[in-house]
Design a protein around this motif. Structure first.
Motif, PDB file in Angstrom:
ATOM      1  N   LEU A  15      46.743  16.788  74.259  1.00 59.13           N
ATOM      2  CA  LEU A  15      47.582  18.150  74.376  1.00 59.13           C
ATOM      3  C   LEU A  15      48.874  17.594  74.821  1.00 59.13           C
ATOM      4  CD1 LEU A  15      47.890  21.018  74.372  1.00 59.13           C
ATOM      5  CD2 LEU A  15      46.976  21.196  76.745  1.00 59.13           C
ATOM      6  N   SER A  16      49.084  16.951  75.702  1.00 58.89           N
ATOM      7  CA  SER A  16      50.291  16.472  76.285  1.00 58.89           C
ATOM      8  C   SER A  16      51.192  15.732  75.209  1.00 58.89           C
ATOM      9  CB  SER A  16      50.236  15.675  77.651  1.00 58.89           C
ATOM     10  OG  SER A  16      49.779  14.537  77.456  1.00 58.89           O
ATOM     11  N   VAL A  17      50.575  14.966  74.504  1.00 60.00           N
ATOM     12  CA  VAL A  17      51.378  14.272  73.602  1.00 60.00           C
ATOM     13  C   VAL A  17      51.894  14.973  72.446  1.00 60.00           C
ATOM     14  CG1 VAL A  17      51.396  12.358  71.713  1.00 60.00           C
ATOM     15  CG2 VAL A  17      50.238  11.912  73.976  1.00 60.00           C
ATOM     16  N   ALA A  18      50.842  16.063  71.949  1.00 59.80           N
ATOM     17  CA  ALA A  18      51.305  17.025  70.995  1.00 59.80           C
ATOM     18  C   ALA A  18      52.504  17.859  71.459  1.00 59.80           C
ATOM     19  CB  ALA A  18      50.086  17.943  70.760  1.00 59.80           C
ATOM     20  N   ALA A  19      52.379  18.346  72.654  1.00 55.47           N
ATOM     21  CA  ALA A  19      53.504  19.130  73.054  1.00 55.47           C
ATOM     22  C   ALA A  19      54.723  18.524  73.283  1.00 55.47           C
ATOM     23  CB  ALA A  19      53.148  19.563  74.398  1.00 55.47           C
ATOM     24  N   ILE A  20      54.931  17.095  73.545  1.00 59.19           N
ATOM     25  CA  ILE A  20      55.863  16.527  73.364  1.00 59.19           C
ATOM     26  C   ILE A  20      56.665  16.542  71.910  1.00 59.19           C
ATOM     27  CG2 ILE A  20      57.261  14.290  73.834  1.00 59.19           C
ATOM     28  CD1 ILE A  20      54.975  13.774  76.193  1.00 59.19           C
ATOM     29  N   LEU A  21      55.790  16.167  70.990  1.00 58.93           N
ATOM     30  CA  LEU A  21      56.019  15.812  69.691  1.00 58.93           C
ATOM     31  C   LEU A  21      56.468  17.369  69.235  1.00 58.93           C
ATOM     32  CD1 LEU A  21      53.257  13.766  68.266  1.00 58.93           C
ATOM     33  CD2 LEU A  21      55.797  13.078  68.498  1.00 58.93           C
ATOM     34  N   ASP A  22      56.075  18.320  69.477  1.00 56.63           N
ATOM     35  CA  ASP A  22      56.078  19.635  68.826  1.00 56.63           C
ATOM     36  C   ASP A  22      57.566  19.922  69.508  1.00 56.63           C
ATOM     37  OD1 ASP A  22      55.804  22.117  67.492  1.00 56.63           O
ATOM     38  OD2 ASP A  22      54.239  22.657  68.647  1.00 56.63           O
ATOM     39  N   VAL A  23      57.977  19.879  70.587  1.00 61.23           N
ATOM     40  CA  VAL A  23      59.093  20.340  71.179  1.00 61.23           C
ATOM     41  C   VAL A  23      60.122  19.589  70.716  1.00 61.23           C
ATOM     42  CG1 VAL A  23      60.745  20.357  73.208  1.00 61.23           C
ATOM     43  CG2 VAL A  23      58.430  21.221  73.445  1.00 61.23           C
ATOM     44  N   PHE A  24      60.165  18.156  70.574  1.00 59.12           N
ATOM     45  CA  PHE A  24      61.217  17.318  70.044  1.00 59.12           C
ATOM     46  C   PHE A  24      61.492  17.360  68.381  1.00 59.12           C
ATOM     47  CE2 PHE A  24      60.708  16.032  74.548  1.00 59.12           C
ATOM     48  CZ  PHE A  24      62.139  15.727  74.662  1.00 59.12           C
ATOM     49  N   GLU A  25      60.198  17.700  67.933  1.00 54.04           N
ATOM     50  CA  GLU A  25      60.360  17.650  66.370  1.00 54.04           C
ATOM     51  C   GLU A  25      61.035  19.186  65.982  1.00 54.04           C
ATOM     52  OE1 GLU A  25      56.140  17.815  65.158  1.00 54.04           O
ATOM     53  OE2 GLU A  25      56.234  15.380  65.045  1.00 54.04           O
ATOM     54  N   SER A  26      60.629  20.313  66.793  1.00 53.16           N
ATOM     55  CA  SER A  26      61.601  21.545  66.707  1.00 53.16           C
ATOM     56  C   SER A  26      63.084  21.328  67.076  1.00 53.16           C
ATOM     57  CB  SER A  26      60.951  22.569  67.583  1.00 53.16           C
ATOM     58  OG  SER A  26      59.543  22.615  67.567  1.00 53.16           O
ATOM     59  N   VAL A  27      63.348  20.533  68.042  1.00 55.09           N
ATOM     60  CA  VAL A  27      64.637  20.481  68.514  1.00 55.09           C
ATOM     61  C   VAL A  27      65.559  19.693  67.208  1.00 55.09           C
ATOM     62  CG1 VAL A  27      66.354  19.143  69.741  1.00 55.09           C
ATOM     63  CG2 VAL A  27      64.473  20.427  70.872  1.00 55.09           C
ATOM     64  N   ASN A  28      64.930  18.594  66.723  1.00 59.34           N
ATOM     65  CA  ASN A  28      65.309  17.966  65.492  1.00 59.34           C
ATOM     66  C   ASN A  28      65.703  19.030  64.161  1.00 59.34           C
ATOM     67  OD1 ASN A  28      65.938  15.658  66.554  1.00 59.34           O
ATOM     68  ND2 ASN A  28      63.767  14.545  65.604  1.00 59.34           N
ATOM     69  N   ARG A  29      64.729  20.064  64.049  1.00 61.42           N
ATOM     70  CA  ARG A  29      64.793  20.822  63.149  1.00 61.42           C
ATOM     71  C   ARG A  29      66.039  22.068  63.538  1.00 61.42           C
ATOM     72  NH1 ARG A  29      58.945  21.027  63.192  1.00 61.42           N
ATOM     73  NH2 ARG A  29      58.784  22.664  64.301  1.00 61.42           N
ATOM     74  N   PHE A  30      66.249  22.301  64.781  1.00 64.60           N
ATOM     75  CA  PHE A  30      67.377  23.024  65.077  1.00 64.60           C
ATOM     76  C   PHE A  30      68.863  22.264  64.366  1.00 64.60           C
ATOM     77  CE2 PHE A  30      65.136  24.729  69.244  1.00 64.60           C
ATOM     78  CZ  PHE A  30      64.539  25.659  68.465  1.00 64.60           C
ATOM     79  N   TYR A  31      68.694  20.970  64.678  1.00 59.84           N
ATOM     80  CA  TYR A  31      69.856  20.360  64.350  1.00 59.84           C
ATOM     81  C   TYR A  31      69.862  20.372  62.981  1.00 59.84           C
ATOM     82  CZ  TYR A  31      71.271  18.528  68.988  1.00 59.84           C
ATOM     83  OH  TYR A  31      71.756  18.312  70.305  1.00 59.84           O
ATOM     84  N   ALA A  32      68.949  20.236  62.230  1.00 57.12           N
ATOM     85  CA  ALA A  32      68.920  20.384  60.818  1.00 57.12           C
ATOM     86  C   ALA A  32      69.467  21.468  60.171  1.00 57.12           C
ATOM     87  CB  ALA A  32      67.502  19.700  60.061  1.00 57.12           C
ATOM     88  N   ASP A  33      68.872  22.688  60.480  1.00 49.06           N
ATOM     89  CA  ASP A  33      69.155  23.981  60.374  1.00 49.06           C
ATOM     90  C   ASP A  33      70.821  24.200  60.554  1.00 49.06           C
ATOM     91  OD1 ASP A  33      66.902  24.627  59.740  1.00 49.06           O
ATOM     92  OD2 ASP A  33      66.295  25.607  61.669  1.00 49.06           O
ATOM     93  N   ASP A  34      71.360  23.411  61.422  1.00 47.35           N
ATOM     94  CA  ASP A  34      72.870  23.625  61.621  1.00 47.35           C
ATOM     95  C   ASP A  34      73.556  22.465  61.034  1.00 47.35           C
ATOM     96  OD1 ASP A  34      72.312  25.889  63.485  1.00 47.35           O
ATOM     97  OD2 ASP A  34      72.264  24.304  65.372  1.00 47.35           O
ATOM     98  N   ASP A  35      73.112  21.863  60.014  1.00 44.80           N
ATOM     99  CA  ASP A  35      73.514  20.784  59.147  1.00 44.80           C
ATOM    100  C   ASP A  35      73.909  19.721  60.008  1.00 44.80           C
ATOM    101  OD1 ASP A  35      73.158  22.008  56.832  1.00 44.80           O
ATOM    102  OD2 ASP A  35      74.826  23.347  57.156  1.00 44.80           O
ATOM    103  N   LYS A  36      73.277  19.157  61.093  1.00 45.07           N
ATOM    104  CA  LYS A  36      73.580  18.115  61.903  1.00 45.07           C
ATOM    105  C   LYS A  36      72.514  17.159  61.722  1.00 45.07           C
ATOM    106  CE  LYS A  36      76.139  20.934  65.365  1.00 45.07           C
ATOM    107  NZ  LYS A  36      76.131  21.264  66.600  1.00 45.07           N
TER     108      LYS A  36
END
Length: 323
Positions: A15-36
């Motif tokens: 669960l703790s590994v999955a949570a870390i991956l989920d959060v930082f993958e989501s942040v990378n998607r934020f950047y992609a959505d902003d064309d970064k």
């Protein structure tokens, strides 16, 4: 791009590994959505031998050996899924010199919950502040006496070393790091996405008093039994230990040596734990709860409860009452 490493330790909590991956993958998607470009390059690390089970659990990620790892900017140590933390640390000894080397090279280290025990074993936390799961704090304090343990804290950061409390506290740790490595805006967007309450600073109200019982000191065992049997009736600790052979000074010394706390502290914690149960499991009035847990002064009861638990008795009932 920030190099983010996650250790797949022996006995890690998925669960703790999955949570870390989920959060930082989501942040990378934020950047992609902003064309970064993505903010984080995420890598997973094991010890020398690659466990095929890891590859199955984290499809799409290459699992690297720490022997092949490049310098990381930030490394996460997940929580342990183990009742015997000492054994878990023993099984992960090979990570210790690697973490020391990475830290010396400039990497910051972050722990989820009981992952703090592995960081503590590196010696890097000596003289620095830390926290861990609130129920694991007594064991942590005993294992690492030179660490400045802050059991009530949700997150600590000291000199590039970060720790967090119980499992959900890992989200607060990640928000803290996102604000540092990215921006407050990214941290807020992440908090909204995962419905994280950003202003939680304490974890004491999640604790459960679990005193040490497995020991061979009969005198201390007698004192514990007396306290647990009559905490709600006795006025002072002297009344509870007066029949135990030996001086009070000797009893107190041995008691603290075995349990980690004084007899008076043990009595208070036993009473507060009883009050917590009455607050969430019964509909007793506050006066009844106070008396049935061994207190007679409402002001003193509220003061001790708040100091121990981190909130008022009324607030605790509102938060955890089982209807």
């Amino acid at each position: 791009m920030i190099q983010l490493g996650i250790l797949l330790t022996n006995r890690y909590r998925l669960l703790s590994v999955a949570a870390i991956l989920d959060v930082f993958e989501s942040v990378n998607r934020f950047y992609a959505d902003d064309d970064k470009a993505p903010a984080f390059n995420i890598s997973l690390f094991c010890m020398d031998e690659i466990d095929t089970n890891h590859a199955a659990e984290f499809k799409g990620y290459r699992i690297e050996s720490i022997c092949e790892a490049q310098k990381q900017d930030l490394i996460f140590i997940p929580a342990f899924n183990a009742a015997n933390i000492v054994q878990a640390i023993g099984e992960n000894q090979k990570y210790i010199p690697w973490l020391q080397q990475q830290f010396k090279a400039g990497a910051e280290l972050a722990c989820v919950c009981t992952g703090a025990f592995l960081l503590g074993a590196t010696g890097l936390l000596n003289g620095k502040t830390a926290t861990t799961h609130v129920d694991a704090c007594p064991q942590f304090a005993h294992a690492f006496p030179t660490v400045k343990l802050q059991a009530d804290k949700v997150v600590t950061g000291d000199g590039g070393l970060y720790t967090s409390g119980g499992s959900t506290s890992s989200f607060h740790l990640m928000l803290h790091l996102l604000q540092k490595y990215c921006s407050k805006d990214i941290a807020v967007r992440t908090a909204k996405l995962f419905s994280i309450d950003m202003d939680r600073e304490q974890q004491t109200y999640f604790s459960t008093f679990s005193p040490v019982q497995a020991h061979n000191d009969e005198l201390v065992a007698m004192a514990q039994q007396n306290i647990e049997a009559a905490y709600h009736n006795a006025g002072t600790i002297e009344e509870l230990i007066k029949e135990i052979p030996g001086s009070r000074r000797n009893i107190a010394r041995r008691f603290k040596q075995v349990t980690g706390i004084t007899p008076i502290e043990y009595l208070q914690k036993t009473r507060i734990e009883a009050a917590k149960k009455l607050l969430v499991q019964t509909n007793q009035q506050m006066t009844e709860v106070m008396i049935n847990s061994g207190y007679s002064d409402p002001k003193a009861f509220r003061k001790i409860f708040r100091k121990t638990v981190g909130m008022t008795p009324t607030g605790y009932r509102e938060k955890f009452y089982i209807s």
